[in-house]
Design a protein around this motif. Structure first.
Motif, PDB file in Angstrom:
ATOM      1  N   LEU A 122       0.809  -1.222   0.000  1.00 19.55           N
ATOM      2  CA  LEU A 122       0.000   0.000   0.000  1.00 19.55           C
ATOM      3  C   LEU A 122       0.843   1.272   0.000  1.00 19.55           C
ATOM      4  CD1 LEU A 122      -2.887  -1.086   2.364  1.00 19.55           C
ATOM      5  CD2 LEU A 122      -3.056  -0.555  -0.065  1.00 19.55           C
ATOM      6  N   ARG A 123       2.180   1.097  -0.004  1.00 18.36           N
ATOM      7  CA  ARG A 123       3.023   2.305   0.007  1.00 18.36           C
ATOM      8  C   ARG A 123       2.916   3.007  -1.338  1.00 18.36           C
ATOM      9  NH1 ARG A 123       8.237  -0.694   1.083  1.00 18.36           N
ATOM     10  NH2 ARG A 123       6.971  -2.245   0.025  1.00 18.36           N
ATOM     11  N   PRO A 124       2.777   4.313  -1.328  1.00 19.78           N
ATOM     12  CA  PRO A 124       2.411   5.014  -2.565  1.00 19.78           C
ATOM     13  C   PRO A 124       3.535   5.209  -3.592  1.00 19.78           C
ATOM     14  CG  PRO A 124       2.475   6.552  -0.723  1.00 19.78           C
ATOM     15  CD  PRO A 124       2.708   5.204  -0.150  1.00 19.78           C
ATOM     16  N   PHE A 125       4.776   5.364  -3.175  1.00 18.55           N
ATOM     17  CA  PHE A 125       5.795   5.752  -4.154  1.00 18.55           C
ATOM     18  C   PHE A 125       6.839   4.646  -4.348  1.00 18.55           C
ATOM     19  CE2 PHE A 125       4.426   9.583  -1.804  1.00 18.55           C
ATOM     20  CZ  PHE A 125       3.647  10.129  -2.814  1.00 18.55           C
ATOM     21  N   TYR A 126       7.469   4.648  -5.505  1.00 16.31           N
ATOM     22  CA  TYR A 126       8.503   3.650  -5.772  1.00 16.31           C
ATOM     23  C   TYR A 126       9.786   4.010  -5.040  1.00 16.31           C
ATOM     24  CZ  TYR A 126       5.466   2.097  -9.542  1.00 16.31           C
ATOM     25  OH  TYR A 126       4.411   1.624 -10.255  1.00 16.31           O
TER      26      TYR A 126
END
Lengths: 236, 279
Positions: free
Chosen positions: A103-107
């Motif tokens: 669920l973490r938004p950024f790469y």
């Protein structure tokens, strides 16, 4: 040997038409399975069932212990690259990392590196900033394989990876797929039309001949079966 | 014209009418342009158009029955958005035709009901929009919506890209594409209803479609298209408003014409860049 996928009496239909009657096989980790069969025999339907995009009519597909959808890399057949979709090759390739993000938004930088490595391995690193609408068919195919490589931790599902490639590029693709299987220990399931090459590189063959008749076994067994004679027009 | 300018710079007019219109308008244009990127690229452009007609029908019925317009229109349009998305996804029904069927039916009901009740004047606001008459609660709702849309585009950006670019692949790697489609349906529905009050039912879909098409003329990357379409959309809105105040033209139509002008300009720039081999 640990089983990675077990198919038990699986039946599936496409547009209301039964294409897979009752299919059972078990694939172990680290194998390279080639799925053969004529057009409309249910190869792509089977791949979609394995991915869980499509529901089975009956039967079961059991994923090996600990295999999650986010461990699977997928190369769709004839990816309908929309006319003029604005996206760079780098954007498409790194989108393969999405499954492992949770669920973490950024790469993270590790994922950016993974995407970079995948592009380098396929020889498309110099196209990273290019728009995917300007690519040739072969370059697109490589881009989608790079995306699948970013997604795959344990299993690669390739639906006709050689579509649209010229003979030299096909050769490269085969080499790379074999390398991914043998060196990286990736389990590969690949749909193909090329009987000769499949027999050459696969460790297992699955031939969907008709909705209620299929073959699963080693390439040697496949060659000596009557199904192969029928499918390759008696030349093998 | 001079009269208009003088009027515009009175503090009372500015605070009471122009400022809310500008805040609400900027909020709505940001929402519609960002959501538009996904809708256009997923080939759902017609959904915005269909929803606005359905919204018009719902608003007319609400006006005739003396109900609060938003309270009726919002749920109706949200439900319609779900149905239209479903229809477009299923390959068995011709999505385009279904949208036309739904939207014209709703439009006809709206016109029938309002003309019978003799409310054509009130209801024509929804047909052609009335940005200078946005109520305080409309403005607040627009701002809240735009904050939600902007946050969604920042934090869900990579997922939005994946679902837009290749939904099957997104599903295969464990992204729940259905939820994103649902979120989009709700956000689009709310944007369309609010945008209708500002731009009118006839023109709101242009705010959804044109900025994306404009950005696609010069941008190669998805990120570039998202940012450019947002910027072009806000710029068009401000220039359009200015023109409408200075020359006393209809605000909605002026904004659309500026949007189209940007499209023409960017098409020209795009072909120039291609010829020079920049893109």
């Amino acid at each position: 040997m640990k089983a990675i996928i077990e198919c038990r009496n699986a039946a599936a239909s496409y547009d209301g038409k039964k294409v897979i009657g009752s299919l059972s096989f078990t694939l172990n980790e680290g194998e390279l399975l080639c799925i053969l069969g004529e057009n409309g025999s249910g190869k792509s339907t089977l791949i979609k069932c394995l991915l869980g995009i499509k529901q089975l009519d009956s039967g079961k597909i059991i994923m090996g212990e600990g295999l999650k959808p986010s461990d699977i890399g997928y190369l769709p057949q004839y990816t309908n690259l929309q006319n003029g979709f604005p996206a760079t090759v780098a954007e498409v390739v790194i989108s393969g990392c999405l499954g492992r993000r949770g669920l973490r938004p950024f790469y993270s930088s590790a994922e950016k590196k993974l995407a970079q490595q995948a592009m380098e391995r396929l020889g498309i690193a110099d196209l990273a900033k290019k728009s995917c609408r300007e690519l040739s068919g072969g370059q697109q195919q490589k881009m989608f394989l790079a995306r699948a490589m970013c997604a795959a931790k344990k299993l690669l599902l390739l639906d006709e990876p050689l579509n649209g490639l010229d003979p030299a590029a096909q050769e490269d693709m085969y080499k790379l797929i074999t390398e991914l299987n043998q060196k990286d220990g990736m389990t590969v399931i690949m749909v193909s039309h090329d009987v000769v090459r499949s027999v050459d590189c696969a460790s297992r063959i699955l031939c969907l001949c008709s909705s209620d008749h299929c073959f699963f076994g080693t390439p040697e067994e496949y060659l000596s079966s009557h199904i192969s004679k029928k499918f390759s027009g008696g030349s093998k | 014209m001079n009269e208009n300018i003088r009027l515009m710079f009175t503090p009372e007019f500015f605070a009471a009418i122009l400022l809310p219109a500008l805040i609400g308008g900027i909020a709505i244009t940001i929402c519609s342009s960002l959501l538009g990127v996904t809708l256009v690229l997923k080939r759902y452009s017609m959904i915005g158009d269909g929803l606005s007609h359905i919204g018009y029908g719902a608003l007319s019925v609400a006006a005739v029955m003396n109900l609060a317009p938003l309270k009726v229109a919002l749920p109706v349009v949200i439900i319609a958005a779900f149905i239209l998305l479903r229809l477009s996804e299923s390959s068995k029904i011709n999505g385009d035709a279904a949208i036309a069927l739904f939207s014209t039916t709703a439009l006809a009901i709206g016109i029938l009901v309002s003309s019978k009740a003799g409310l054509t004047n009130d209801v024509s606001h929804y047909m052609f929009g009335s940005i200078l008459a946005m109520s305080k609660s409309d403005v607040i709702l627009s701002v809240v919506l735009s904050v939600i849309v902007i946050l969604a585009f920042i934090f869900l950006y990579n997922r939005i890209f994946s679902v837009t670019f290749d939904e099957n692949f997104a599903r295969a790697t464990g992204v729940n594409a259905g939820i994103y489609n649902m979120i989009f349906a709700v956000l689009t529905a709310v944007t369309v209803v609010l945008g209708m009050m500002m731009m009118g039912a006839l023109l709101i879909s242009s705010l959804i479609v044109i900025p994306t098409l404009t950005a696609m003329r010069i941008c190669n990357s998805f990120k570039g298209v998202v940012l450019t379409s947002g910027a072009v959309s806000v710029a068009s809105f401000l220039i359009g408003m200015m023109i409408s105040l200075l020359f006393n033209t209809a605000p909605g139509a002026s904004i659309v014409i500026v949007n189209v002008s940007f499209f023409v300009l960017f098409s020209f720039l795009g072909s120039l860049m291609k010829r020079r081999g920049i893109s």
